[in-house]
Scaffold this motif. Structure first.
Motif, mmCIF file in Angstrom:
data_model
loop_
_atom_site.group_PDB
_atom_site.id
_atom_site.type_symbol
_atom_site.label_atom_id
_atom_site.label_comp_id
_atom_site.label_asym_id
_atom_site.label_seq_id
_atom_site.Cartn_x
_atom_site.Cartn_y
_atom_site.Cartn_z
ATOM 1 N N ARG A 150 72.209 77.290 53.309
ATOM 2 C CA ARG A 150 72.950 76.138 52.812
ATOM 3 C C ARG A 150 71.944 75.080 52.385
ATOM 4 O O ARG A 150 71.080 74.686 53.176
ATOM 5 C CB ARG A 150 73.856 75.595 53.908
ATOM 6 N N ASP A 151 72.041 74.661 51.148
ATOM 7 C CA ASP A 151 71.201 73.567 50.636
ATOM 8 C C ASP A 151 69.713 73.791 50.899
ATOM 9 O O ASP A 151 68.997 72.877 51.326
ATOM 10 C CB ASP A 151 71.644 72.227 51.239
ATOM 11 N N GLY A 152 69.225 75.004 50.676
ATOM 12 C CA GLY A 152 67.804 75.294 50.821
ATOM 13 C C GLY A 152 67.323 75.476 52.247
ATOM 14 O O GLY A 152 66.118 75.547 52.510
ATOM 15 N N ALA A 153 68.256 75.558 53.204
ATOM 16 C CA ALA A 153 67.912 75.768 54.613
ATOM 17 C C ALA A 153 68.661 76.998 55.120
ATOM 18 O O ALA A 153 69.683 77.392 54.564
ATOM 19 C CB ALA A 153 68.279 74.548 55.445
ATOM 20 N N VAL A 154 68.125 77.610 56.188
ATOM 21 C CA VAL A 154 68.748 78.796 56.761
ATOM 22 C C VAL A 154 69.173 78.497 58.200
ATOM 23 O O VAL A 154 68.480 77.790 58.934
ATOM 24 C CB VAL A 154 67.797 80.018 56.680
ATOM 25 N N THR A 174 64.003 74.908 57.271
ATOM 26 C CA THR A 174 63.422 75.141 55.946
ATOM 27 C C THR A 174 62.063 75.808 56.151
ATOM 28 O O THR A 174 61.624 76.038 57.293
ATOM 29 C CB THR A 174 63.267 73.829 55.166
ATOM 30 N N TYR A 175 61.364 76.083 55.066
ATOM 31 C CA TYR A 175 60.109 76.822 55.159
ATOM 32 C C TYR A 175 59.066 76.100 56.013
ATOM 33 O O TYR A 175 58.247 76.744 56.655
ATOM 34 C CB TYR A 175 59.561 77.103 53.749
ATOM 35 N N ARG A 176 59.127 74.781 56.074
ATOM 36 C CA ARG A 176 58.134 74.053 56.877
ATOM 37 C C ARG A 176 58.278 74.345 58.376
ATOM 38 O O ARG A 176 57.372 74.064 59.158
ATOM 39 C CB ARG A 176 58.196 72.551 56.601
ATOM 40 N N ASP A 183 59.267 84.057 54.493
ATOM 41 C CA ASP A 183 58.429 84.269 53.303
ATOM 42 C C ASP A 183 59.251 84.885 52.172
ATOM 43 O O ASP A 183 59.156 84.472 51.019
ATOM 44 C CB ASP A 183 57.238 85.176 53.627
ATOM 45 N N TRP A 184 60.055 85.881 52.513
ATOM 46 C CA TRP A 184 60.874 86.576 51.516
ATOM 47 C C TRP A 184 61.920 85.634 50.922
ATOM 48 O O TRP A 184 62.101 85.597 49.705
ATOM 49 C CB TRP A 184 61.525 87.802 52.164
ATOM 50 N N LEU A 185 62.585 84.866 51.782
ATOM 51 C CA LEU A 185 63.602 83.922 51.293
ATOM 52 C C LEU A 185 62.968 82.873 50.363
ATOM 53 O O LEU A 185 63.542 82.514 49.342
ATOM 54 C CB LEU A 185 64.299 83.221 52.456
ATOM 55 N N GLN A 186 61.786 82.387 50.733
ATOM 56 C CA GLN A 186 61.149 81.387 49.892
ATOM 57 C C GLN A 186 60.731 81.993 48.545
ATOM 58 O O GLN A 186 60.887 81.376 47.499
ATOM 59 C CB GLN A 186 59.955 80.730 50.568
ATOM 60 N N ALA A 187 60.220 83.236 48.568
ATOM 61 C CA ALA A 187 59.825 83.919 47.328
ATOM 62 C C ALA A 187 61.031 84.125 46.408
ATOM 63 O O ALA A 187 60.879 84.150 45.188
ATOM 64 C CB ALA A 187 59.153 85.254 47.652
ATOM 65 N N GLN A 188 62.227 84.246 47.017
ATOM 66 C CA GLN A 188 63.467 84.405 46.243
ATOM 67 C C GLN A 188 64.001 83.063 45.722
ATOM 68 O O GLN A 188 65.014 83.012 45.045
ATOM 69 C CB GLN A 188 64.568 85.055 47.105
ATOM 70 N N LEU A 203 65.194 80.708 47.708
ATOM 71 C CA LEU A 203 66.374 80.371 48.510
ATOM 72 C C LEU A 203 66.090 79.382 49.636
ATOM 73 O O LEU A 203 67.014 78.824 50.221
ATOM 74 C CB LEU A 203 66.980 81.638 49.109
ATOM 75 N N LEU A 204 64.809 79.188 49.955
ATOM 76 C CA LEU A 204 64.445 78.357 51.099
ATOM 77 C C LEU A 204 63.520 77.238 50.627
ATOM 78 O O LEU A 204 62.478 77.491 50.031
ATOM 79 C CB LEU A 204 63.742 79.223 52.150
ATOM 80 N N ASP A 205 63.904 76.011 50.883
ATOM 81 C CA ASP A 205 63.092 74.851 50.503
ATOM 82 C C ASP A 205 61.878 74.706 51.411
ATOM 83 O O ASP A 205 61.874 75.194 52.541
ATOM 84 C CB ASP A 205 63.921 73.558 50.594
ATOM 85 N N GLU A 206 60.876 73.972 50.890
ATOM 86 C CA GLU A 206 59.705 73.640 51.696
ATOM 87 C C GLU A 206 60.154 72.784 52.852
ATOM 88 O O GLU A 206 59.701 72.774 53.893
ATOM 89 C CB GLU A 206 58.661 72.881 50.879
#
Length: 133
Positions: free
Chosen positions: A13-17, A107-109, A123-128, A130-133
């Motif tokens: 949701r909104d770049g977060a998991v 988020t990715y941070r 890592d995979w979600l961010q490469a897609q 889908l995941l914000d920094e």
């Protein structure tokens, strides 16, 4: 080599998991759990998510996102976690239950705060995208 077979729900949701932390644990984990004998991925996931988060996943909406393997956190060397991940819609209100102490959005941070297999998925979600920094 020992393998822990787990099924996990990826809910973005909104770049977060969505992630959870169990009582007494120092890492966050994707919601889900271990398969019981004879269970399918879908049966495991629906049961675990209802037990942990008090919501009902929509079985018709389940989509396999990927399967990931990494060393198991807190286990001896040579123990792997194999995690089959699924997207799914749900009904109900997300709230911690059973062994879950906290439900949060990461988020990715936050990557360093999750288990090794979850880090691969981050890592995979961010490469897609889908995941914000």
């Amino acid at each position: 080599m020992s393998v822990i077979d787990k099924i996990a729900w990826l809910h973005l949701r909104d770049g977060a998991v969505l992630s959870t932390r169990s009582h007494g644990k120092d890492r966050y984990y994707f919601p889900g759990g271990k398969r019981e004998p004879g269970e399918t991925d879908a049966q495991t996931l629906l049961r675990e998510i209802e037990e942990e988060l008090t919501v009902a996943l929509d079985p018709a909406s389940l989509v396999h996102a990927g399967t990931f393997e990494a060393p198991a956190h807190g286990h001896p060397a040579g123990v792997l976690v194999r995690m089959a991940c699924y997207y799914a819609g749900y009904s109900g209100t997300l709230q911690p239950a059973a062994e879950i102490a906290e439900v949060t959005w990461l988020t990715y941070r936050h990557r360093a705060q999750v288990s090794a297999v979850d880090q691969l998925i981050f890592d995979w979600l961010q490469a897609q995208g889908l995941l914000d920094e």
